[in-house]
Design an enzyme around this catalytic site. Sequence first.
Site, PDB file in Angstrom:
ATOM      1  N   LYS A  23      67.831 -31.074  12.676  1.00 61.19           N
ATOM      2  CA  LYS A  23      65.566 -30.830  13.135  1.00 61.19           C
ATOM      3  C   LYS A  23      65.721 -29.941  14.278  1.00 61.19           C
ATOM      4  O   LYS A  23      65.893 -29.327  15.348  1.00 61.19           O
ATOM      5  CB  LYS A  23      64.854 -31.725  12.728  1.00 61.19           C
ATOM      6  CG  LYS A  23      63.300 -31.246  13.145  1.00 61.19           C
ATOM      7  CD  LYS A  23      62.387 -32.713  13.225  1.00 61.19           C
ATOM      8  CE  LYS A  23      61.127 -31.854  13.816  1.00 61.19           C
ATOM      9  NZ  LYS A  23      59.967 -33.283  13.444  1.00 61.19           N
ATOM     10  N   GLU A  49      75.570 -36.855  18.105  1.00 66.19           N
ATOM     11  CA  GLU A  49      76.310 -37.359  17.183  1.00 66.19           C
ATOM     12  C   GLU A  49      76.441 -36.333  15.997  1.00 66.19           C
ATOM     13  O   GLU A  49      77.857 -36.268  15.903  1.00 66.19           O
ATOM     14  CB  GLU A  49      75.331 -38.301  16.143  1.00 66.19           C
ATOM     15  CG  GLU A  49      75.289 -39.609  16.868  1.00 66.19           C
ATOM     16  CD  GLU A  49      74.669 -39.783  16.949  1.00 66.19           C
ATOM     17  OE1 GLU A  49      73.106 -39.359  17.410  1.00 66.19           O
ATOM     18  OE2 GLU A  49      73.720 -40.839  17.003  1.00 66.19           O
ATOM     19  N   GLY A  79      61.394 -36.112  11.114  1.00 68.52           N
ATOM     20  CA  GLY A  79      62.859 -36.762   9.805  1.00 68.52           C
ATOM     21  C   GLY A  79      63.091 -37.204   9.230  1.00 68.52           C
ATOM     22  O   GLY A  79      63.612 -37.271   7.907  1.00 68.52           O
ATOM     23  N   ARG A  80      62.586 -38.566   8.937  1.00 66.41           N
ATOM     24  CA  ARG A  80      62.364 -39.263   8.298  1.00 66.41           C
ATOM     25  C   ARG A  80      61.530 -38.790   6.622  1.00 66.41           C
ATOM     26  O   ARG A  80      61.514 -39.786   5.514  1.00 66.41           O
ATOM     27  CB  ARG A  80      62.093 -40.692   8.494  1.00 66.41           C
ATOM     28  CG  ARG A  80      60.593 -40.519   9.249  1.00 66.41           C
ATOM     29  CD  ARG A  80      60.279 -41.813  10.046  1.00 66.41           C
ATOM     30  NE  ARG A  80      59.451 -42.016  11.083  1.00 66.41           N
ATOM     31  CZ  ARG A  80      59.381 -41.508  12.096  1.00 66.41           C
ATOM     32  NH1 ARG A  80      60.287 -41.502  12.548  1.00 66.41           N
ATOM     33  NH2 ARG A  80      58.152 -41.620  12.923  1.00 66.41           N
ATOM     34  N   GLU A  87      60.880 -46.865  11.395  1.00 66.88           N
ATOM     35  CA  GLU A  87      60.655 -45.383  12.890  1.00 66.88           C
ATOM     36  C   GLU A  87      59.187 -45.307  13.198  1.00 66.88           C
ATOM     37  O   GLU A  87      58.820 -44.628  13.889  1.00 66.88           O
ATOM     38  CB  GLU A  87      62.059 -44.001  12.317  1.00 66.88           C
ATOM     39  CG  GLU A  87      62.338 -44.171  13.240  1.00 66.88           C
ATOM     40  CD  GLU A  87      63.656 -42.491  13.240  1.00 66.88           C
ATOM     41  OE1 GLU A  87      62.914 -41.890  12.439  1.00 66.88           O
ATOM     42  OE2 GLU A  87      64.681 -42.483  14.123  1.00 66.88           O
ATOM     43  N   HIS A 118      74.005 -62.731  -5.215  1.00 63.17           N
ATOM     44  CA  HIS A 118      75.066 -63.423  -5.304  1.00 63.17           C
ATOM     45  C   HIS A 118      75.344 -63.559  -3.520  1.00 63.17           C
ATOM     46  O   HIS A 118      76.317 -63.360  -3.067  1.00 63.17           O
ATOM     47  CB  HIS A 118      76.336 -63.327  -6.357  1.00 63.17           C
ATOM     48  CG  HIS A 118      76.369 -63.355  -7.624  1.00 63.17           C
ATOM     49  ND1 HIS A 118      76.774 -64.546  -7.798  1.00 63.17           N
ATOM     50  CD2 HIS A 118      75.686 -62.429  -8.796  1.00 63.17           C
ATOM     51  CE1 HIS A 118      76.042 -64.295  -9.376  1.00 63.17           C
ATOM     52  NE2 HIS A 118      75.477 -62.950  -9.097  1.00 63.17           N
TER      53      HIS A 118
HETATM   54  O1  F6P Z   1      66.689 -41.435  15.550  1.00 64.06           O
HETATM   55  C1  F6P Z   1      66.206 -40.621  15.729  1.00 64.06           C
HETATM   56  C2  F6P Z   1      66.262 -39.094  15.093  1.00 64.06           C
HETATM   57  O2  F6P Z   1      65.041 -38.684  16.342  1.00 64.06           O
HETATM   58  C3  F6P Z   1      65.452 -39.883  13.629  1.00 64.06           C
HETATM   59  O3  F6P Z   1      63.860 -39.433  13.754  1.00 64.06           O
HETATM   60  C4  F6P Z   1      66.127 -38.187  13.088  1.00 64.06           C
HETATM   61  O4  F6P Z   1      65.710 -38.608  12.279  1.00 64.06           O
HETATM   62  C5  F6P Z   1      67.592 -38.368  13.594  1.00 64.06           C
HETATM   63  O5  F6P Z   1      66.959 -38.549  14.906  1.00 64.06           O
HETATM   64  C6  F6P Z   1      68.030 -37.211  14.113  1.00 64.06           C
HETATM   65  O6  F6P Z   1      67.426 -36.327  14.236  1.00 64.06           O
HETATM   66  P1  F6P Z   1      67.801 -34.234  13.856  1.00 64.06           P
HETATM   67  O7  F6P Z   1      67.750 -34.235  12.575  1.00 64.06           O
HETATM   68  O8  F6P Z   1      67.366 -33.606  14.935  1.00 64.06           O
HETATM   69  O9  F6P Z   1      69.169 -34.466  14.398  1.00 64.06           O
END
Ligand code: F6P
Length: 544
Positions: free
Chosen positions: A206, A212, A266-267, A352, A383
Amino acid sequence: MTSTLVQSPAWRRLQNHAQALRPQRIDGLFERDPDRAAEFSASSAGFHLDYSKQLIDRDGLTFLLALAQQQRLPEWIARLAAGEAINSTEGRAAAHMALRAPAGSRMNVQGADVVPMVQQVLARMGGFAARLRNGEWRGFDGQTITDVVNIGIGGSDFGPRMVCEALREQADGPRMHFVSNVDGAEIGGLLPRLDPARTLWIVTSKTFTTQETMTNARTARSWLLQHAGQEAIARHFVAVSTNRAEIERFGIDAANMFEFWDWVGGRYSLWSAVGLPIMVSLGAERFGELLAGARAMDEHFISSPLDRNLPVLMALLAVWNFNFLDHGTQVMAAYAQRLEKFIGWLQQLELESNGKGVNRDGEEMACRTATVLWGDVGSNSQHAFFQMLHQGPRVHPVDFILPLQAMPGLEEHQNLMIANCLAQSAALMKGKTAQRVREELSAKGMQGEALEEAIPHRVFAGNRPSNTLLLPRLDAWHLGALLALYEHRTFVESVIWEINAFDQWGVELGKQLAQDVLKAMDGQDQGLDPSTLALLEKIRLNRA
Ligand code: F6P
């Protein structure tokens, strides 16, 4: 200031009622009301929710519905559906329902109809997915694309990954892979299996700044550029984002950008361009079915009376279990192997959204928020952690989710899934008394001290509540409806707790500190605490 919710009349009445119900047994409620299974259940969109195995009676339900009215739930549902800026700390709407609104309908976000632009992006996604799937889209040396990798994390990964996994039998596009973790083991393990000339990368973020994702995307880009020139990027990288400037800075052509908007959390984003991997893997038709199922659940949520409304009932029962009966955590037991990734998606959604310590006005919460969600698929989980669910000292309510249709030719397996699922919820409710254990062991010839010693270990307290959610089959349509059901359940909880479910400030501090730690690893003083500095020193000395 502390939230006054817990002093409100509806809250107080529920507290008193919980006191009265706590000593009772769920199976006792069935004895008094033989029609309980019919009365404490609701159906819609092909789903059947049985909540008769909850420790709740008619008065309790009435009082929970009164709490919902006190918290102005119908008004909040209407505000959500109208695209108002209910995400107050970010001044945004939470208009994920607009993403599944049908072409030709109207859905406003902060006053403007967004359906045409949603449909436009869907059409572009469909065109791109079709070209990839039919081999028209070619890589840098003219070959077709065999593998597509989505790079994203959190909401930019969980949703599409989970749907692709759940519907993988229907996948008929290029092989789909997902890379989320910044741990090099994930992308490092994948690259040797890929051909750079036949791999397309979807970078989904987003913000297009997530550390990452950008690290993985840079690694993928360098890998491609080891095998091809700069111009290959246009054939091998597309982006899903709200941030055009950052995409261009990364080197991806804006023509290869699939847009979504800041009013998509995002979620809550798998229904947007974030669902591109789903379209590539399963085709636009399946994606349309996913949206249609979600839309059916939206319509049910918006228009059904609260006492027949599946997300509302599930949320109120969660509030009942956690805030009034003081139960531990919420367990998800999906009796469907293909829902293995569902729980990860749901954890982000619930925790979240509702893992907040202050209400919308910034006042400290005086009650627990966020139902701590965890679980696994049945029957595997029987299990693993079901021992604790049956005999542990704390009660953890369970949602059993059971699709009914068998895999073709494997009906016996499905019969066992159904039998196991129903047996577990029945066992949790009924338990096993000392008297019954005594009879069973005596019948086997055990007696005396050995018998007495054995009994406590074999007693099940029972009276452990659960919901059972039946769905006819796990196809795209019902999966869409299932996910929307839990989205709305999460929202209803937030309304009861007076929380803004659509921001996530709690993830920011760790992100900032990671930058400081990185700088400290380069020898810059960042004023880190002594424990972290000691760990860094240990790491420096021990790192190979
Ligand atoms: O974990 C925090 C967060 O902002 C989430 O809400 C989101 O889904 C995720 O990081 C990834 O964010 P982006 O889509 O901006 O890379």
